[in-house]
Enzyme design. Structure first.
Site, PDB file in Angstrom:
ATOM      1  N   HIS A 112      51.029 -10.229 119.069  1.00  0.00           N
ATOM      2  CA  HIS A 112      52.110 -10.139 118.092  1.00  0.00           C
ATOM      3  C   HIS A 112      51.389  -9.599 116.600  1.00  0.00           C
ATOM      4  CE1 HIS A 112      55.448 -11.018 120.811  1.00  0.00           C
ATOM      5  NE2 HIS A 112      56.325 -10.907 120.227  1.00  0.00           N
ATOM      6  N   ALA A 113      50.358 -10.219 117.322  1.00  0.00           N
ATOM      7  CA  ALA A 113      49.792  -9.881 115.823  1.00  0.00           C
ATOM      8  C   ALA A 113      48.930  -8.497 114.876  1.00  0.00           C
ATOM      9  CB  ALA A 113      47.298 -10.433 116.795  1.00  0.00           C
TER      10      ALA A 113
END
Length: 186
Positions: A112-113
């Site tokens: 999700h970064a």
């Protein structure tokens, strides 16, 4: 060409990072010979998320305010849902990511970064992968989302999930050893 054994790498995270997505790159990059620092917003220990529940605390080397981009060759951004969501609303964290970009340094984001890359304005026109649930976010930000293990686009490395950590770490080493990447400012 720079050597990984001479490289200094920063991992930026806060509470709720996916445990393996911080610890595996930290440990693998250290095994390869790099110096790796972990930074949090306040310089205090941070607690991971381990698959379905809170994980272990991780020691932190620096507070975000004490980080100088000139001291590092690369930035690693662990995922998990909580960590990047908390960091993307922190102006100092986004400014740091932009500064790494503007200096042509390697930026690596997993899971999700890439939300942080979106917030920093770095995905438009770029090939990116991420956890599948944010593929629409990547595309809406102008990124060309790929459903592959690891993507590298001019020194910005992205990876899908913890199952891809080996390839993610290998690509970080490769990109760091390539040196500076010229790209447009954020």
């Amino acid at each position: 060409m720079p050597k990984i054994t001479e490289a200094k790498i920063l991992i930026l995270a806060t509470n709720g990072f996916e445990q393996a997505e911080l610890e595996v790159p930290r440990d693998k990059l250290r095994e390869a010979g790099a110096t790796v620092d972990v930074a949090s917003l306040d310089g205090q220990k941070i607690k991971g998320w381990d698959k379905t529940d809170w994980g272990q605390e991780v020691d932190v080397d620096k507070a975000l305010d004490d980080v100088r981009v000139t001291d590092y060759d690369a930035l690693v951004l662990p995922g998990g849902q909580i960590n990047p969501d908390l960091l993307r609303v922190e102006p100092e964290a986004i400014a740091l990511i932009k500064e790494f970009n503007n200096a042509g340094k390697v930026i690596a984001a997993i899971c999700h970064a890439p939300w942080l890359l979106i917030e920093a304005g770095l995905v438009s026109g770029r090939e990116v992968t991420s956890y599948k649930s944010i593929s629409t976010d990547v595309q809406n930000a102008g990124g060309n989302w790929k459903d592959v293990e690891v993507v590298s686009d001019n020194g910005i490395v992205t990876s899908r999930n913890p199952g891809d950590l080996e390839a993610f770490c290998k690509k970080i080493v490769e990109e760091v050893q390539e040196g500076r990447h010229d790209r447009k400012a954020a």
